[in-house]
Design a protein around this motif. Structure first.
Motif, mmCIF file in Angstrom:
data_model
loop_
_atom_site.group_PDB
_atom_site.id
_atom_site.type_symbol
_atom_site.label_atom_id
_atom_site.label_comp_id
_atom_site.label_asym_id
_atom_site.label_seq_id
_atom_site.Cartn_x
_atom_site.Cartn_y
_atom_site.Cartn_z
ATOM 1 N N GLN A 128 36.908 39.096 61.861
ATOM 2 C CA GLN A 128 38.174 38.543 61.394
ATOM 3 C C GLN A 128 38.098 38.153 59.929
ATOM 4 N N VAL A 129 36.996 37.514 59.529
ATOM 5 C CA VAL A 129 36.816 37.123 58.135
ATOM 6 C C VAL A 129 36.828 38.353 57.240
ATOM 7 N N SER A 130 36.184 39.436 57.697
ATOM 8 C CA SER A 130 36.147 40.661 56.912
ATOM 9 C C SER A 130 37.548 41.222 56.732
ATOM 10 N N ALA A 131 38.359 41.170 57.819
ATOM 11 C CA ALA A 131 39.689 41.756 57.767
ATOM 12 C C ALA A 131 40.629 40.965 56.876
ATOM 13 N N GLU A 132 40.416 39.629 56.787
ATOM 14 C CA GLU A 132 41.327 38.781 56.035
ATOM 15 C C GLU A 132 40.957 38.649 54.562
ATOM 16 N N THR A 133 39.817 39.179 54.170
ATOM 17 C CA THR A 133 39.360 39.011 52.795
ATOM 18 C C THR A 133 40.250 39.782 51.818
ATOM 19 N N PRO A 134 40.791 39.155 50.789
ATOM 20 C CA PRO A 134 41.682 39.852 49.861
ATOM 21 C C PRO A 134 40.914 40.708 48.882
ATOM 22 N N GLU A 135 41.660 41.570 48.208
ATOM 23 C CA GLU A 135 41.073 42.362 47.131
ATOM 24 C C GLU A 135 40.707 41.444 45.971
ATOM 25 N N ILE A 136 39.855 41.933 45.079
ATOM 26 C CA ILE A 136 39.453 41.153 43.914
ATOM 27 C C ILE A 136 40.593 41.164 42.897
ATOM 28 N N LEU A 137 40.805 40.022 42.261
ATOM 29 C CA LEU A 137 41.832 39.908 41.238
ATOM 30 C C LEU A 137 41.185 39.785 39.864
ATOM 31 N N GLY A 138 41.790 40.412 38.866
ATOM 32 C CA GLY A 138 41.257 40.271 37.514
ATOM 33 C C GLY A 138 41.830 41.306 36.566
ATOM 34 N N GLN A 139 42.242 40.835 35.392
ATOM 35 C CA GLN A 139 42.765 41.734 34.369
ATOM 36 C C GLN A 139 41.898 41.738 33.120
ATOM 37 N N ALA A 140 40.931 40.820 33.055
ATOM 38 C CA ALA A 140 40.071 40.728 31.879
ATOM 39 C C ALA A 140 39.226 41.998 31.732
ATOM 40 N N PRO A 141 38.900 42.364 30.492
ATOM 41 C CA PRO A 141 38.079 43.564 30.283
ATOM 42 C C PRO A 141 36.778 43.540 31.076
ATOM 43 N N ALA A 142 36.149 42.358 31.182
ATOM 44 C CA ALA A 142 34.889 42.276 31.925
ATOM 45 C C ALA A 142 35.087 42.644 33.388
ATOM 46 N N PRO A 305 30.902 38.954 35.862
ATOM 47 C CA PRO A 305 31.067 37.962 34.793
ATOM 48 C C PRO A 305 31.441 36.592 35.355
ATOM 49 N N SER A 306 31.063 35.558 34.624
ATOM 50 C CA SER A 306 31.464 34.199 34.993
ATOM 51 C C SER A 306 32.922 33.995 34.606
ATOM 52 N N LEU A 307 33.521 32.921 35.091
ATOM 53 C CA LEU A 307 34.932 32.666 34.808
ATOM 54 C C LEU A 307 35.161 32.354 33.335
ATOM 55 N N ARG A 308 34.173 31.779 32.659
ATOM 56 C CA ARG A 308 34.357 31.479 31.237
ATOM 57 C C ARG A 308 34.370 32.749 30.392
ATOM 58 N N GLU A 309 33.953 33.881 30.976
ATOM 59 C CA GLU A 309 34.022 35.163 30.289
ATOM 60 C C GLU A 309 35.339 35.872 30.563
ATOM 61 N N ARG A 310 36.189 35.269 31.369
ATOM 62 C CA ARG A 310 37.463 35.893 31.747
ATOM 63 C C ARG A 310 38.550 34.830 31.875
ATOM 64 N N HIS A 311 38.674 33.997 30.812
ATOM 65 C CA HIS A 311 39.663 32.920 30.823
ATOM 66 C C HIS A 311 41.072 33.435 31.082
ATOM 67 N N GLU A 312 41.357 34.654 30.618
ATOM 68 C CA GLU A 312 42.709 35.182 30.780
ATOM 69 C C GLU A 312 43.076 35.422 32.243
ATOM 70 N N ASP A 313 42.070 35.432 33.124
ATOM 71 C CA ASP A 313 42.337 35.637 34.550
ATOM 72 C C ASP A 313 42.655 34.337 35.289
ATOM 73 N N ILE A 314 42.446 33.203 34.639
ATOM 74 C CA ILE A 314 42.643 31.918 35.335
ATOM 75 C C ILE A 314 44.084 31.743 35.823
ATOM 76 N N PRO A 315 45.123 32.028 35.017
ATOM 77 C CA PRO A 315 46.491 31.893 35.545
ATOM 78 C C PRO A 315 46.750 32.787 36.758
ATOM 79 N N LEU A 316 46.282 34.034 36.696
ATOM 80 C CA LEU A 316 46.467 34.964 37.809
ATOM 81 C C LEU A 316 45.778 34.452 39.070
ATOM 82 N N LEU A 317 44.540 34.010 38.931
ATOM 83 C CA LEU A 317 43.791 33.493 40.072
ATOM 84 C C LEU A 317 44.407 32.202 40.603
ATOM 85 N N THR A 318 44.865 31.351 39.700
ATOM 86 C CA THR A 318 45.464 30.076 40.119
ATOM 87 C C THR A 318 46.697 30.316 40.975
#
Length: 511
Positions: A128-142, A305-318
């Motif tokens: 069930q956990v496997s089925a509910e896992t979302p795709e990865i989100l991110g627009q940063a170049p990294a 990459p760590s989140l500090r390497e992809r600050h532009e993704d924080i609004p999308l992830l939030t």
């Protein structure tokens, strides 16, 4: 929960088990022959299946083979007469969870069915956990580099080593690699090797035979067997005990392993994806990780990459986490104001994506309005950025202190008020004096003078000043309420009471 199926041509056996399981509030469904059970399996499945071996028409062994071909994770308990023990052993080796020898004790039968039920529910939860896992989100170049790597690996079964800081989403990447691989229709099984005690980890990985050790009352499949045909994700591989690294190396080398206490080699058709936040090359040099295993795992390395390497993704992830949290709680999703989102996007979140997700869960529950402003964020987050001062800035020093940065008995030197200064600046304020000189420079100068003068116990002396200043400021901020001050400082109530007495601080009161 699905019902327990009972397959037996003996009506009295079915009746006894039905009544016994009903007393345990467990639903049942009964069949008088294996063929009816096979037909029912085409449209539904049980949580556990209990079957006799010898029945008119198809036997229990044939039913077992059908179940294992279509539902390999379904526990099957075989009922047999003493004269059929050889057949029972054959069934056991063929994948049966356990067998019941006639005549059997009803209480023991119920206990065995309950154990099989626990195993079934545990594996169902993994799926069930496997089925509910979302795709990865991110627009940063990294992150786009990560997506491209997943795409290149989509038709490959090659071993992958994922590196990255804790909380950066290594398991999500592993699930994506599995989802977009030729093994996508088969199980994805994850195991955090650092979370399992050393003496249990071997059994978790490879399974164990009945009687292999104290408490091993039934044979249990390990993660390699559960992941057969699919992917096994080994998180925090750098923490795996050295002796188990040898066993893992053998599986990766020739594809065979033994259950704990077993003598029959089992073949593993499993793709291994490993992850770690540690530097494995350094652990190899230190003799903590096998070099040959490192090279086996390090076929393709994927750095997350760590989140500090992809600050532009924080609004999308939030926005994603706020919507996800609201859905789980059945409430309307909160919205971040533009200023609050900009503020959050500048944060250095050492816990990475996991910390951001936890923060969004907090906002969903604790933020007062539907639109979240900066003032609605957790107070420690605000204070770290210096948005709202919590006390007067010292005329001689502005001292940044993060809540929870020290514990009882420790006297950190990073942030010690010099010359008896009793006021410090809020956490996150710039660490400079009015004249622009760093407080750290003054600390070094003060410590150098004390050491040159031969003053004893310099660490303790400065540490007491540090603790005294922190507690005084916290008490002032909480209007003398010491329990509230303890919470704000990240220390225990008993600790702050003891410190107030030791340091001779006045003005404190119970909340």
């Amino acid at each position: 929960m699905k019902p327990i199926w009972i397959v037996d041509d003996d009506e009295s056996i079915r009746w006894v088990l039905e009544k016994a399981l009903a007393r345990e509030n467990l639903a049942t469904r009964s069949f008088a022959n294996a063929r009816d059970a096979m037909d029912a399996l085409k449209t539904s499945t049980p949580q556990v299946l209990v079957s006799d071996i010898r029945m008119p028409g198809e036997t229990g062994l044939e039913l077992l083979q059908t179940v294992k071909a279509t539902h390999p994770g379904l526990p099957v308990i075989i009922i047999t007469a003493f004269s059929d023990l050889d057949s029972a052993v054959a069934a056991f080796q063929g994948g049966a969870f356990e067998y019941l020898a006639k005549p059997f004790d009803v209480d023991k039968a119920v206990e065995l069915i309950r154990r099989a039920l626990e195993e079934s529910l545990r594996e169902a939860n993994v799926e069930q956990v496997s089925a509910e896992t979302p795709e990865i989100l991110g627009q940063a170049p990294a992150m786009q580099d990560v997506f491209r790597a997943i795409g290149r690996l989509s038709q490959s079964n090659v071993t992958v080593l994922i590196t990255g800081e804790s909380g950066s989403g290594k398991e999500l990447v592993a699930r994506a690699l599995h989802k977009h691989s030729p093994r996508a229709a088969q199980p994805f099984i994850a195991l955090n090797t650092a979370a399992i005690p050393k003496d249990l980890l071997e059994s978790e990985l490879f399974g164990h035979e009945r009687g292999a050790f104290t408490g091993a009352q039934v044979t249990r499949r390990g993660r390699f067997e559960q992941a057969e045909g699919g992917t096994l994700f080994l998180d925090e591989i750098g923490d795996m005990p050295f002796d188990l690294q040898t066993r893992l190396l053998r599986v990766l080398s020739d594809g065979h392993f033994y259950r704990v206490g077993g003598h029959q080699p089992l073949k593993a058709n499993v793709r291994v994806i490993a992850a770690t936040h540690q530097n494995l090359e350094s652990r190899v040099k230190d003799g903590l990780f096998r070099e040959d295993l490192f090279h086996r795992l390090n076929v393709i390395r994927l750095r997350l990459p760590s989140l500090r390497e992809r600050h532009e993704d924080i609004p999308l992830l939030t926005r994603h986490f706020l919507a996800q949290s609201a859905k789980q709680l059945g409430v309307e999703a909160k919205r971040m104001s533009e200023s609050a989102m900009q503020f959050l996007a500048t944060r250095e979140l050492p816990g990475n994506v996991r910390q951001l997700e936890n923060l969004c869960n907090w906002i969903t529950v604790m933020a007062p309005g539907q639109t979240v402003e900066i003032k609605d964020l957790p107070q420690d987050l605000i204070e770290e950025k210096g948005v709202e001062p919590i006390g007067p800035v010292a005329s001689a020093m502005a001292l940044p202190v993060q809540a929870g940065a020290f514990s009882a008995g420790d006297a950190p030197v990073g942030g010690i008020p010099l010359n008896g200064a009793s006021h410090v600046a809020p956490a996150g304020m710039p660490p400079y004096l009015n004249g622009g000189e760093s407080w750290i420079s003054l600390l070094e100068s003060e410590a150098a003078q004390m050491l040159s003068a031969g003053q004893p116990e310099v660490m303790e002396a400065l540490g007491r000043q540090f603790e005294s200043a922190l507690i005084k400021v916290a008490l002032k901020h909480t209007h003398g309420r010491k329990n509230d001050a303890a919470v704000r400082l990240g220390i225990g109530r008993n600790t702050i009471t003891r410190k107030i007495q030791e340091l001779g601080i006045s003005g404190a009161k119970d909340d």
